[in-house]
Design an enzyme around this catalytic site. Structure first.
Site, PDB file in Angstrom:
ATOM      1  N   ASP A 141      70.593  49.580  55.298  1.00 41.00           N
ATOM      2  CA  ASP A 141      70.601  49.061  53.928  1.00 41.00           C
ATOM      3  C   ASP A 141      69.994  49.986  52.879  1.00 41.00           C
ATOM      4  O   ASP A 141      69.905  49.603  51.719  1.00 41.00           O
ATOM      5  CB  ASP A 141      69.959  47.669  53.868  1.00 41.00           C
ATOM      6  CG  ASP A 141      68.446  47.694  53.989  1.00 41.00           C
ATOM      7  OD1 ASP A 141      67.878  48.778  54.176  1.00 41.00           O
ATOM      8  OD2 ASP A 141      67.831  46.621  53.887  1.00 41.00           O
ATOM      9  N   CYS A 195      76.754  25.605  56.029  1.00 39.39           N
ATOM     10  CA  CYS A 195      75.532  25.047  55.446  1.00 39.39           C
ATOM     11  C   CYS A 195      75.665  23.555  55.151  1.00 39.39           C
ATOM     12  O   CYS A 195      74.671  22.824  55.176  1.00 39.39           O
ATOM     13  CB  CYS A 195      75.174  25.787  54.153  1.00 39.39           C
ATOM     14  SG  CYS A 195      74.456  27.427  54.413  1.00 39.39           S
ATOM     15  N   CYS A 198      72.998  20.742  53.406  1.00 39.82           N
ATOM     16  CA  CYS A 198      71.598  21.120  53.608  1.00 39.82           C
ATOM     17  C   CYS A 198      71.060  21.924  52.428  1.00 39.82           C
ATOM     18  O   CYS A 198      71.715  22.829  51.923  1.00 39.82           O
ATOM     19  CB  CYS A 198      71.474  21.934  54.899  1.00 39.82           C
ATOM     20  SG  CYS A 198      69.788  22.490  55.246  1.00 39.82           S
ATOM     21  N   CYS A 221      61.162  35.889  43.234  1.00 41.18           N
ATOM     22  CA  CYS A 221      61.113  35.901  44.694  1.00 41.18           C
ATOM     23  C   CYS A 221      59.836  36.591  45.198  1.00 41.18           C
ATOM     24  O   CYS A 221      59.532  37.720  44.788  1.00 41.18           O
ATOM     25  CB  CYS A 221      62.344  36.611  45.239  1.00 41.18           C
ATOM     26  SG  CYS A 221      62.376  36.796  47.028  1.00 41.18           S
ATOM     27  N   CYS A 248      58.277  37.185  52.380  1.00 41.60           N
ATOM     28  CA  CYS A 248      58.191  35.722  52.459  1.00 41.60           C
ATOM     29  C   CYS A 248      59.291  35.242  53.398  1.00 41.60           C
ATOM     30  O   CYS A 248      60.458  35.575  53.199  1.00 41.60           O
ATOM     31  CB  CYS A 248      58.353  35.110  51.073  1.00 41.60           C
ATOM     32  SG  CYS A 248      58.323  33.299  51.051  1.00 41.60           S
ATOM     33  N   CYS A 251      62.301  30.624  53.317  1.00 41.57           N
ATOM     34  CA  CYS A 251      63.697  30.175  53.279  1.00 41.57           C
ATOM     35  C   CYS A 251      64.427  30.502  54.567  1.00 41.57           C
ATOM     36  O   CYS A 251      65.380  29.810  54.953  1.00 41.57           O
ATOM     37  CB  CYS A 251      64.427  30.765  52.072  1.00 41.57           C
ATOM     38  SG  CYS A 251      64.574  32.564  52.075  1.00 41.57           S
ATOM     39  N   CYS A 255      65.506  27.280  58.063  1.00 41.08           N
ATOM     40  CA  CYS A 255      66.937  27.077  58.306  1.00 41.08           C
ATOM     41  C   CYS A 255      67.166  26.332  59.624  1.00 41.08           C
ATOM     42  O   CYS A 255      66.699  26.771  60.681  1.00 41.08           O
ATOM     43  CB  CYS A 255      67.658  28.426  58.351  1.00 41.08           C
ATOM     44  SG  CYS A 255      69.430  28.300  58.686  1.00 41.08           S
TER      45      CYS A 255
END
Length: 388
Positions: A141, A195, A198, A221, A248, A251, A255
């Site tokens: 990346d 998803c 949710c 964020c 962090c 999130c 899941c």
């Protein structure tokens, strides 16, 4: 890389690649075509136009190349996307209640994944080139490649409402890398969104960084603020950071698809035990040389000591720990204005009004405008609290 040899049949190459990927510790491998993400350029353009990339100017500077793999390399015919599972062996959210300990994102507890993945991808790519006669290029990346849309198009998973890739087999815990090649490989079918209704990842975000499902505002964020952001942490987000000192996981960790994930044993990744729940007081004691040594080989090293100590001081301010006041106090004389300003805020949270105002009275020699503003704001807030 490449050679003038007659290509091997596509299916045989696929079998070969899958076998090599497993040997290298990748959990999944799939193939897509360079034109498989037609909606990505417009979505990227909207994201940049709204300023949600914050100070990450490299995203705007590379937007054209990022929008289409063929603009990065016109000769590419197939994109091989590989995923490596870095799933933690316990829930990262459990650490958030240990306020004198620092919470480091699960991915950063390993050796820098850029180095890990790129080395393994190069080995696979070289073998592909030797066997097929095709040219290859390897990307992790750090290059302008939109790997998550490509991974979705290749069927490895789908971009969830938190904008990260979600896999039915591995949840949200995947590193991604890609091999571009001139070989014509059979493409896989894309994955659809699972998803449903949710909202767990959206609702848990401490700073409300998701303006809508499938949209992220980096300016809010915690991962951006603790890693990419170079200045003081904005006041409105400091309390919400809690003890998160690098990244962090909220999130990702919440899941529901993670229930199918397993700890990252097949990837041969071993998390550093000393980064699982480090003591804030010990981290505050690191000078620049000690920081570089302690985080050698870690992605944390890339942000530098000053930004990291800024994060640790913010966590200390949120700790409600009297024992951390003195380690924070020592940073009032730090050479870095960024660190001094964070120390002022931390002490304003940890000390009673009289003790803090006594400290503020001795801060008249401060020359940096940002640090002086921290003193003024904290003193005013402390005084108001005393009057209530």
């Amino acid at each position: 890389m490449g050679a003038s040899r007659k290509p091997v049949a596509s299916d045989r190459l696929r079998d070969f690649l899958e076998d090599e990927a497993r040997k290298a510790g990748f959990a999944e491998i799939a193939v897509t075509t360079p034109d498989a993400t037609p909606l990505a350029p417009a979505r990227l353009g909207e994201y940049l136009a709204l300023g949600r990339h914050a100070s990450m100017e490299w995203m705007a500077e590379t937007a054209e190349r990022r929008s289409d793999p063929r603009k990065l390399w016109p000769d590419v015919r197939s994109v091989v996307v590989l995923a490596m599972n870095y799933g933690p062996d316990k829930d990262p959210l459990e650490l958030l209640g240990k306020r004198e300990r620092g919470a480091i994102s699960a991915y950063a507890r390993h050796r820098d994944y850029h180095d890990v993945i790129k080395g393994r991808l190069k080995e696979i790519a070289q073998k592909l080139a030797a066997r097929s006669g095709a040219d290859v290029k390897v990307f992790v990346d750090t290059a302008p490649v939109m790997e998550k849309p490509l991974a979705e198009a290749a069927g490895l998973g789908w971009q969830g409402k938190h904008t990260n890739l979600v896999s039915r087999a591995h949840g949200s815990w995947l590193f991604l890398g890609s091999i571009f090649t001139t070989a014509e490989l059979r493409a896989d079918a894309p994955e659809r969104d699972h998803c449903g209704s949710c909202r767990a990842c959206l609702d848990i975000c401490p700073t409300a960084a998701f303006p809508a499902p499938y949209q992220l505002d980096a300016r809010r964020c915690i991962s951006y603020l603790t890693i990419e952001h170079k200045g003081p942490i904005p006041h409105e987000f400091r309390a919400a950071m809690g003890n998160r000192i690098y990244g962090c996981d909220d999130c990702l960790a919440v899941c529901p698809w993670n229930k199918f994930a397993q700890a990252a044993s097949e990837a041969k990744l071993v998390a550093r035990a000393d980064l699982e729940e480090p003591a804030l007081g010990e981290l505050l004691a690191l000078d620049d040389a000690e920081f570089r040594t302690f985080f050698s080989g870690s992605p944390i090293k890339r942000i530098g000591r000053d930004r990291f100590i800024r994060n640790v001081l913010t966590a200390a301010g949120n700790s409600a720990s009297d024992a951390l006041a003195e380690p924070c106090r020592r940073h009032l004389l730090d050479p870095s204005p960024l660190v001094r300003g964070a120390a002022v805020w931390a002490l304003s949270q940890l000390l009673d009004e009289a003790s803090f105002m006594e400290l503020a009275a001795g801060a008249r020699n401060e020359e940096d405008d940002d640090v002086k503003a921290e003193w003024s704001r904290a003193a005013a807030r402390s005084h108001e609290g005393a009057l209530q």
